[in-house]
Motif scaffolding. Structure first.
Motif, PDB file in Angstrom:
ATOM      1  N   TYR A 187       3.906   4.267   3.152  1.00 53.93           N
ATOM      2  CA  TYR A 187       3.897   3.099   2.291  1.00 53.93           C
ATOM      3  C   TYR A 187       4.290   1.903   3.149  1.00 53.93           C
ATOM      4  O   TYR A 187       4.988   2.039   4.156  1.00 53.93           O
ATOM      5  CB  TYR A 187       4.837   3.259   1.103  1.00 53.93           C
ATOM      6  CG  TYR A 187       6.303   3.333   1.460  1.00 53.93           C
ATOM      7  CD1 TYR A 187       7.087   2.165   1.545  1.00 53.93           C
ATOM      8  CD2 TYR A 187       6.913   4.565   1.708  1.00 53.93           C
ATOM      9  CE1 TYR A 187       8.432   2.236   1.876  1.00 53.93           C
ATOM     10  CE2 TYR A 187       8.263   4.639   2.043  1.00 53.93           C
ATOM     11  CZ  TYR A 187       9.020   3.478   2.118  1.00 53.93           C
ATOM     12  OH  TYR A 187      10.338   3.535   2.446  1.00 53.93           O
ATOM     13  N   THR A 237       0.852  -1.199   0.000  1.00 58.35           N
ATOM     14  CA  THR A 237       0.000   0.000   0.000  1.00 58.35           C
ATOM     15  C   THR A 237       0.885   1.245   0.000  1.00 58.35           C
ATOM     16  O   THR A 237       2.025   1.217   0.470  1.00 58.35           O
ATOM     17  CB  THR A 237      -0.910   0.026   1.246  1.00 58.35           C
ATOM     18  OG1 THR A 237      -0.094   0.025   2.431  1.00 58.35           O
ATOM     19  CG2 THR A 237      -1.842  -1.171   1.274  1.00 58.35           C
ATOM     20  N   ALA A 238       0.325   2.288  -0.522  1.00 56.54           N
ATOM     21  CA  ALA A 238       0.991   3.604  -0.500  1.00 56.54           C
ATOM     22  C   ALA A 238      -0.092   4.675  -0.438  1.00 56.54           C
ATOM     23  O   ALA A 238      -1.160   4.518  -1.060  1.00 56.54           O
ATOM     24  CB  ALA A 238       1.875   3.799  -1.726  1.00 56.54           C
ATOM     25  N   SER A 293       5.706  -0.636   7.722  1.00 57.99           N
ATOM     26  CA  SER A 293       5.369   0.560   6.949  1.00 57.99           C
ATOM     27  C   SER A 293       6.323   1.686   7.318  1.00 57.99           C
ATOM     28  O   SER A 293       6.980   1.666   8.361  1.00 57.99           O
ATOM     29  CB  SER A 293       3.916   0.984   7.204  1.00 57.99           C
ATOM     30  OG  SER A 293       3.740   1.339   8.564  1.00 57.99           O
TER      31      SER A 293
END
Length: 451
Positions: free
Chosen positions: A115, A76-77, A305
């Motif tokens: 991210y 994910t970002a 993250s």
């Protein structure tokens, strides 16, 4: 000069068309024996193509279920720009303000980005284990269904071919009879002109000829429609010319009643029965799936993250600091109460399993009955075929004798027409008997097929 060149080019093109046109038309014609037509349909019939695609769908579905138990990785970002920073109220006493005073404070920075990557792995799930088994059985069901479709296509192809061959043979008989009767009509017309026979004799023969013309026309249309049906079953365009290179006599030579009647009917090997057994297995797995839904499921997960918070939009500036977050964990999901829905679903699944068991038991008797009927039907059809064959030969002899007697003035035209109609009726009954034998043999072959 230009016109001359154009004319030469046109003649050249027309010449090529004339030379290659027979080759093109020859390529469009397809000739089959009945077995060749069945084999061609196995590769090109629309229903079979769909059945084979269903096998592919089942295979991909099996892998889809399998993939649910493999590690799941997700990246994910995210970037967020606060137009207005969130405001929180804090007691003012902590900062020297009068009691009861609330101070407004903005926490956070306007530019935020992060991210990360997360990994999860299923450790235990009863529904997953049952689903793996069910997906494998469903693939087996798709293969059995495809084989059943192939059996049905082979049967319908044979039935259509028998219909065509019977109609073509019937037309040949009627055409030959028409030509013979027309010759007789010509002779009788000449005798009428000489005063040897009455005018009613000529008219009666003309009526018979008209009836034969109508029957031949009807058979031509029947053959045309039957060939269109065969093309659709073969998966061939209607524009393609299709012909059978066998006749009814060829099929009669292949009839072998004894070998078929000696074959044993094994219920467990019958495709229709195996389909029902497979469906019963799926219904049983559905019950098990509802039962294991009461069990907890376990999964492990890990996540890391990087987070950035900026006063300005400079998240791609390598000199600025990013703040890491890393975690691992184990998750248990255990449904405690769902309003009784799971209990009712399990009861429903058990009822569906009972239905599947009853359908299978009913099919056992039904298939055995179908086999007994097909076996007796083949014996009966063969007996009828033998009798009608003898009757046809006798009727033909009677007609030929009466034709000679009529020309000699021994029998009347009414006797001649009656014996002719009797002969045509016996030919029709004979061809129907041949068709019944072939179709009865085809039905028994399908029941005995266990490939």
């Amino acid at each position: 000069m230009n016109m001359l060149k154009k004319c030469r080019r046109q003649r050249w093109k027309i010449g090529i068309i004339i030379v290659f046109a027979p080759l093109l038309s020859a390529q469009e014609k397809m000739e089959f024996s009945i077995q060749d037509a069945q084999n061609y349909a196995i590769e090109h019939n629309y229903d079979i193509k769909n059945a084979r695609l269903s096998i592919k769908v089942a295979d991909k579905q099996r892998w889809e279920v399998t993939a649910a138990g493999l590690p799941q990785i997700e990246a994910t970002a995210q970037y967020m720009k606060y137009i207005d920073l969130p405001t929180q109220l804090i007691p003012g006493e902590a900062f020297g303000a009068p009691a009861g005073t609330l101070l407004e404070a903005n926490f956070g920075l306007p530019h935020n980005a992060n991210y990360g990557i997360s990994v999860s792995q299923l450790i235990f799930s009863g529904s997953y284990l049952v689903g793996l088994r069910a997906s494998t059985i469903y693939q087996q069901l798709s293969k059995l269904s495809a084989h059943s479709t192939e059996q049905n296509v082979r049967e319908t192809i044979a039935q259509t071919c028998y219909l065509i061959l019977t109609a073509e043979e019937n037309r040949r008989v009627l055409q030959q009879s028409y030509e013979n009767l027309q010759k007789t009509h010509t002779e009788i017309s000449a005798m009428f002109k000489e005063g040897f026979v009455e005018e009613t004799d000529v008219k009666q023969l003309r009526i018979s000829l008209s009836g034969l013309e109508n029957s031949i026309f009807t058979l031509d249309r029947q053959v045309e429609i039957s060939y269109q049906l065969l093309k659709m079953q073969l998966g061939v365009d209607f524009q393609t010319e299709v012909a059978l290179n066998e006749n009814l006599t060829d099929q009669l030579k292949k009839i072998n009643i004894e070998s078929r009647l000696d074959r044993e009917f094994v219920l467990a090997e019958n495709v229709s029965f195996r389909l029902l057994k497979t469906q019963e297995k799926l219904a049983d797995l559905n019950v098990k799936n509802e039962m294991v839904s009461f069990l907890p499921s376990f999964a492990a997960f890990a996540q890391t993250s990087q987070n950035a918070m900026r006063l300005e939009f400079n998240i791609f500036d390598g000199a600025e600091k990013w703040y890491p977050t890393t975690l691992v964990g184990v998750e248990m999901t255990w449904p405690i109460f769902s309003g009784g829905a799971k209990v009712f679903r399990m009861q429903k699944a058990k009822a569906e399993l009972q239905q599947a068991e009853l359908s299978r038991k009913q099919a056992e008797q039904g298939l055995q009955l179908s086999y007994n009927q097909a076996r007796l039907g083949l014996q009966s059809a063969h007996k009828k075929f033998s009798n009608t064959q003898e009757s046809r030969n006798l009727a033909k002899d009677i007609y030929e004798i009466n034709l000679i007697k009529y020309k000699e003035g021994i029998v009347s035209s009414l006797d001649l027409i009656q014996s002719h109609n009797q002969y045509l009726q016996s030919e029709s009954e004979y061809l129907n008997a041949v068709s019944e034998v072939l179709n009865a043999q085809n039905t028994l072959d399908k029941l005995l097929d266990s490939e």
